[in-house]
Design an enzyme around this catalytic site. Structure first.
Site, PDB file in Angstrom:
ATOM      1  N   GLU A 161       5.842  -2.237   7.451  1.00  0.00           N
ATOM      2  CA  GLU A 161       5.408  -2.571   8.709  1.00  0.00           C
ATOM      3  C   GLU A 161       3.741  -2.644   8.567  1.00  0.00           C
ATOM      4  OE1 GLU A 161       6.527   0.045   6.959  1.00  0.00           O
ATOM      5  OE2 GLU A 161       5.753   1.896   7.869  1.00  0.00           O
ATOM      6  N   ASN A 162       3.331  -3.633   7.995  1.00  0.00           N
ATOM      7  CA  ASN A 162       1.837  -3.800   8.056  1.00  0.00           C
ATOM      8  C   ASN A 162       1.487  -4.170   9.271  1.00  0.00           C
ATOM      9  OD1 ASN A 162       2.497  -5.100   4.652  1.00  0.00           O
ATOM     10  ND2 ASN A 162       1.343  -3.172   5.038  1.00  0.00           N
ATOM     11  N   GLU A 206       9.855   7.710   9.517  1.00  0.00           N
ATOM     12  CA  GLU A 206      11.042   7.084   9.369  1.00  0.00           C
ATOM     13  C   GLU A 206      12.037   7.478  10.170  1.00  0.00           C
ATOM     14  OE1 GLU A 206      11.194   4.351   8.033  1.00  0.00           O
ATOM     15  OE2 GLU A 206       9.301   4.189   7.002  1.00  0.00           O
ATOM     16  N   ASP A 256       6.252   8.373  -3.706  1.00  0.00           N
ATOM     17  CA  ASP A 256       7.163   7.411  -3.803  1.00  0.00           C
ATOM     18  C   ASP A 256       8.342   7.986  -4.489  1.00  0.00           C
ATOM     19  OD1 ASP A 256       5.892   5.170  -2.479  1.00  0.00           O
ATOM     20  OD2 ASP A 256       5.133   4.444  -3.978  1.00  0.00           O
ATOM     21  N   PRO A 286       9.615  -5.553  -3.139  1.00  0.00           N
ATOM     22  CA  PRO A 286      10.592  -4.453  -3.574  1.00  0.00           C
ATOM     23  C   PRO A 286      11.308  -3.645  -2.153  1.00  0.00           C
ATOM     24  CG  PRO A 286       8.205  -3.853  -3.742  1.00  0.00           C
ATOM     25  CD  PRO A 286       8.310  -5.260  -3.509  1.00  0.00           C
ATOM     26  N   HIS A 296       8.018   0.682  14.341  1.00  0.00           N
ATOM     27  CA  HIS A 296       6.758   1.465  13.487  1.00  0.00           C
ATOM     28  C   HIS A 296       5.476   1.128  14.168  1.00  0.00           C
ATOM     29  CE1 HIS A 296       8.375   3.197   9.882  1.00  0.00           C
ATOM     30  NE2 HIS A 296       9.085   2.289   9.410  1.00  0.00           N
ATOM     31  N   HIS A 313      13.434  -2.573  13.109  1.00  0.00           N
ATOM     32  CA  HIS A 313      12.839  -1.293  12.275  1.00  0.00           C
ATOM     33  C   HIS A 313      11.554  -1.477  12.399  1.00  0.00           C
ATOM     34  CE1 HIS A 313      13.176   2.135   9.752  1.00  0.00           C
ATOM     35  NE2 HIS A 313      11.958   1.428   8.942  1.00  0.00           N
ATOM     36  N   GLU A 314      11.000  -2.588  11.625  1.00  0.00           N
ATOM     37  CA  GLU A 314       9.395  -2.624  11.545  1.00  0.00           C
ATOM     38  C   GLU A 314       8.830  -2.625  12.825  1.00  0.00           C
ATOM     39  OE1 GLU A 314       8.987  -1.822   8.484  1.00  0.00           O
ATOM     40  OE2 GLU A 314      10.778  -2.477   7.845  1.00  0.00           O
ATOM     41  N   LYS A 349      14.632  -6.399  -4.439  1.00  0.00           N
ATOM     42  CA  LYS A 349      14.644  -5.134  -3.593  1.00  0.00           C
ATOM     43  C   LYS A 349      15.115  -3.910  -4.107  1.00  0.00           C
ATOM     44  CE  LYS A 349      16.411  -3.618   0.777  1.00  0.00           C
ATOM     45  NZ  LYS A 349      17.012  -4.037   2.024  1.00  0.00           N
ATOM     46  N   GLN A 350      14.134  -2.721  -3.967  1.00  0.00           N
ATOM     47  CA  GLN A 350      14.549  -1.499  -4.637  1.00  0.00           C
ATOM     48  C   GLN A 350      15.870  -1.059  -4.245  1.00  0.00           C
ATOM     49  OE1 GLN A 350      11.059   1.278  -5.081  1.00  0.00           O
ATOM     50  NE2 GLN A 350      12.367   2.925  -4.333  1.00  0.00           N
ATOM     51  N   LYS A 351      16.203  -0.950  -2.898  1.00  0.00           N
ATOM     52  CA  LYS A 351      17.293  -0.591  -2.584  1.00  0.00           C
ATOM     53  C   LYS A 351      18.491  -1.262  -3.135  1.00  0.00           C
ATOM     54  CE  LYS A 351      15.984   1.710   2.035  1.00  0.00           C
ATOM     55  NZ  LYS A 351      15.753   1.578   3.225  1.00  0.00           N
ATOM     56  N   TYR A 382      15.046   9.205   6.512  1.00  0.00           N
ATOM     57  CA  TYR A 382      15.733   8.241   7.471  1.00  0.00           C
ATOM     58  C   TYR A 382      16.863   8.494   8.391  1.00  0.00           C
ATOM     59  CZ  TYR A 382      12.959   4.653   5.233  1.00  0.00           C
ATOM     60  OH  TYR A 382      12.172   3.762   4.412  1.00  0.00           O
ATOM     61  N   GLY A 414       0.657  -1.160  -0.128  1.00  0.00           N
ATOM     62  CA  GLY A 414      -0.049   0.086   0.013  1.00  0.00           C
ATOM     63  C   GLY A 414       0.789   1.164  -0.003  1.00  0.00           C
TER      64      GLY A 414
HETATM   65  N1  BES Z   1       7.915   1.724   5.519  1.00  0.00           N
HETATM   66  C1  BES Z   1       9.231   1.521   5.035  1.00  0.00           C
HETATM   67  C2  BES Z   1       8.984   0.782   3.511  1.00  0.00           C
HETATM   68  C3  BES Z   1       8.514   1.845   2.486  1.00  0.00           C
HETATM   69  C4  BES Z   1       8.732   2.953   2.418  1.00  0.00           C
HETATM   70  C5  BES Z   1       7.465   1.291   1.624  1.00  0.00           C
HETATM   71  C6  BES Z   1       8.275   4.082   1.324  1.00  0.00           C
HETATM   72  C7  BES Z   1       6.542   2.127   0.737  1.00  0.00           C
HETATM   73  C8  BES Z   1       7.273   3.497   0.758  1.00  0.00           C
HETATM   74  C9  BES Z   1       9.762   0.402   5.854  1.00  0.00           C
HETATM   75  O1  BES Z   1       9.665   0.652   7.282  1.00  0.00           O
HETATM   76  C10 BES Z   1      11.208   0.624   5.603  1.00  0.00           C
HETATM   77  O2  BES Z   1      11.619   1.645   6.095  1.00  0.00           O
HETATM   78  N2  BES Z   1      12.061  -0.292   5.241  1.00  0.00           N
HETATM   79  C11 BES Z   1      13.482  -0.372   5.259  1.00  0.00           C
HETATM   80  C12 BES Z   1      13.937  -1.147   6.322  1.00  0.00           C
HETATM   81  C13 BES Z   1      15.410  -0.350   6.669  1.00  0.00           C
HETATM   82  C14 BES Z   1      15.421   0.890   6.832  1.00  0.00           C
HETATM   83  C15 BES Z   1      15.664  -1.282   8.245  1.00  0.00           C
HETATM   84  C16 BES Z   1      13.923  -1.055   4.045  1.00  0.00           C
HETATM   85  O3  BES Z   1      12.926  -1.772   3.152  1.00  0.00           O
HETATM   86  O4  BES Z   1      14.897  -1.200   3.393  1.00  0.00           O
HETATM   87 ZN    ZN Z   2      10.406   2.304   7.981  1.00  0.00          ZN
END
Ligand code: BES
Ligand code: ZN
Length: 518
Positions: free
Chosen positions: A167-168, A214, A272, A162, A195, A191-192, A466-468, A280, A36
């Protein structure tokens, strides 16, 4: 017409993800999931798709035989005919509603926690987190107040998910990359979990103030980590976070408008598209600065708990947060801490650039120093092999290796031949299965044009989405040689169908392919 996204029709939103059997870990049955955050749930159900509105929900989901449905809900029940009934009894914003339907099973890992995964992954999932989740929840409750969501379960997603984690409520979604076998990537879970208070209880009212979610969560994560793993380790992890912020600001320029905590998101812009490290890590620095102003950890912890209690189930802006801070600490308000030259709250929020205050990470020096020294040795023109061989990295923690690799990357390209030798000397790194190590190794391979190992980049990008991890590697390939550009094109055409549509579009942009209008 969909609210807030001019010109887009329902049918054009491909944001409910339908995966074929080949796109799952087990490769037997199809899978569907929703993600979402930030504004994708408008293609899932009709809603006010803004974090400023909260509501409870219930859902009835009928699935085919052999499938299970799970949702981010406080209670659920399986009825006859494979019908699942869910109820979320606490008010949440639209972006926290999530659904998965797939061939998934579960295993208990704590008194209020279980892991969910495809059958072929469930053993590994249970082993990774058996008995450790409850401690994080207990420490979180001690620091920030009651955990209001009932259960805390974790769902391991297919490889193309991705994000590291999402944190659902009641049911965090995570990448299967976390299955490192040694709990080394558990910071994502902490981290989650964090949240649960920051983001899910107290929520940013607009995506322009995402740092409220964040930045506070990074701070809470590191508070829990400090309690469980100690300050040196937590400072080491925070230093790797700071390195990501450095890389991001170097890449975009410090003055980039997205390098502010409060971002202006014009109508029609997808939130996004503003995603980066600033909310962060600069957010973490700002919260750390507030703690520094207070000057006493337990007083600041008490403030955080009062803050959650004051704003729980609400959506707020930074003005609410900072107003409450000054109200809670009247002596600081009197001192005018919001307008100390160079550190004005207004500057923190509205001026792009490197954080004016950085928390002291020197307690991590005992872990960081050896990694820094080793990176220096490897960057030398003539390698001092005796000194290098005297360092035994076998006992290093994953984040020490990550920190070492970030230093090597920063110094890259290294003098001719060094990376090749490094690769030979440390198979623990160059042949690592751990995703955080693989990402850094691939970045080093690309920055040093180590053609012999380009296949590792390709393999890594085939193994997960994964996007990152994905975007930095495509950026590096595209900014590299003819050969790495070809590698990028070849890898993308093979993997595009597996990627989340957002990630697909970001890669297309990097590669100069017209991004689909979505
Ligand atoms: N809520 C985010 C993921 C997110 C952010 C989804 C923006 C869609 C739009 C989640 O809590 C997050 O920050 N995940 C990080 C974890 C990390 C910072 C430990 C991730 O996915 O890398
Ligand atoms: Zn987060």
């Amino acid at each position: 017409m969909v609210q807030g996204t001019p010109g887009l029709e329902w049918a054009e939103h491909p944001w409910v993800c339908w995966l074929s059997p080949e796109q799952t870990a087990g490769k037997q049955k199809p899978y569907m999931y929703t993600q979402g955050q930030a504004v994708l749930n408008r293609s899932f159900f009709p809603c006010f798709d803004t974090p400023s509105v909260k509501f409870t929900y219930s859902a009835t989901v009928k699935v085919p035989e052999g499938f299970t449905a799970v949702m981010s809900a406080t209670s659920w029940e399986k009825q006859k005919d494979n019908t699942f009934v869910f109820k979320m009894s606490q008010p949440i914003p639209s972006y926290l509603i999530a659904l998965v339907v797939g061939d998934i099973v579960s295993a208990d890992v704590g008194p209020r926690s279980r892991v969910w995964a495809e059958p072929c992954l469930i053993e590994a999932a249970k082993k990774e987190y058996d008995g450790v989740i409850e401690e994080f929840l207990v420490v979180g409750e001690k620091l920030f107040g009651p955990y209001v969501w009932g259960r805390y379960d974790i769902l391991f997603m297919p490889p193309s998910f991705p994000f590291g984690g999402m944190e659902n409520p009641c049911l965090t979604f995570v990448t299967p990359c976390l299955l490192a076998g040694d709990r080394s990537l558990v910071d994502v879970i902490i981290h989650e979990i964090s949240h649960s208070w920051f983001g899910n209880l107290v929520t940013n009212a607009t995506w322009g103030e995402f740092w409220l979610n964040e930045g506070f969560t990074m701070y809470a994560q590191r508070r829990i980590s400090t309690e469980v793993y100690g300050l040196p380790y937590t400072c080491l992890e925070a230093a790797t976070g700071r390195a990501l912020l450095r890389q991001h600001m170097d890449a975009t320029g410090e003055d980039h408008p997205l390098n502010k905590l409060r971002v202006v998101i014009e109508p029609g812009v997808n939130p996004d598209d503003t995603y980066n490290e600033t909310p962060y890590e600069k957010g973490y620095c700002f919260v750390s600065y507030l703690a520094h102003l207070v000057g006493n950890q337990s007083k600041f912890d008490a403030f955080l708990q009062a803050y959650v209690n004051r704003f729980k189930f609400q959506s707020i802006t930074a003005d609410d947060t900072l107003g409450f801070f000054l109200e809670y600490f009247p002596e600081l308000k009197e001192k005018g801490v919001d307008s100390i030259p160079g550190f004005e709250f207004d500057r923190w929020l509205n001026t792009p650039g490197w954080p004016p205050y950085l928390p002291d990470l020197s307690p991590g020096q005992q872990l960081m120093r050896p990694a820094e020294e080793l990176a220096e040795l490897w960057a030398a023109h003539s390698l001092n092999m005796e000194a290098i061989e005297a360092v035994d990295i076998m006992g290093w923690r994953t984040y020490q290796l990550v920190y070492f690799l970030d230093q090597v990357l920063q110094k890259s390209p290294l003098p001719e031949g060094n990376v090749k030798r490094l690769s030979k000397m440390y198979p623990k790194i160059s042949k690592a299965q751990n995703a955080e190590l693989r990402l850094r190794w691939c970045q080093i391979v690309l920055k040093n044009n180590l053609e012999a190992e380009y296949s590792k980049v390709k393999d890594f990008l085939h193994s997960q989405g994964k996007q990152k991890y994905t975007l930095p590697l495509y950026r590096a390939m595209w900014g590299g040689s003819e050969a790495t550009r070809a590698l990028a094109m070849e890898t993308f055409s093979a993997t595009a169908p597996q990627l989340h549509v957002n990630v697909q579009n970001y890669v297309k942009k990097i590669l100069g392919l017209a991004a689909a209008e979505a």
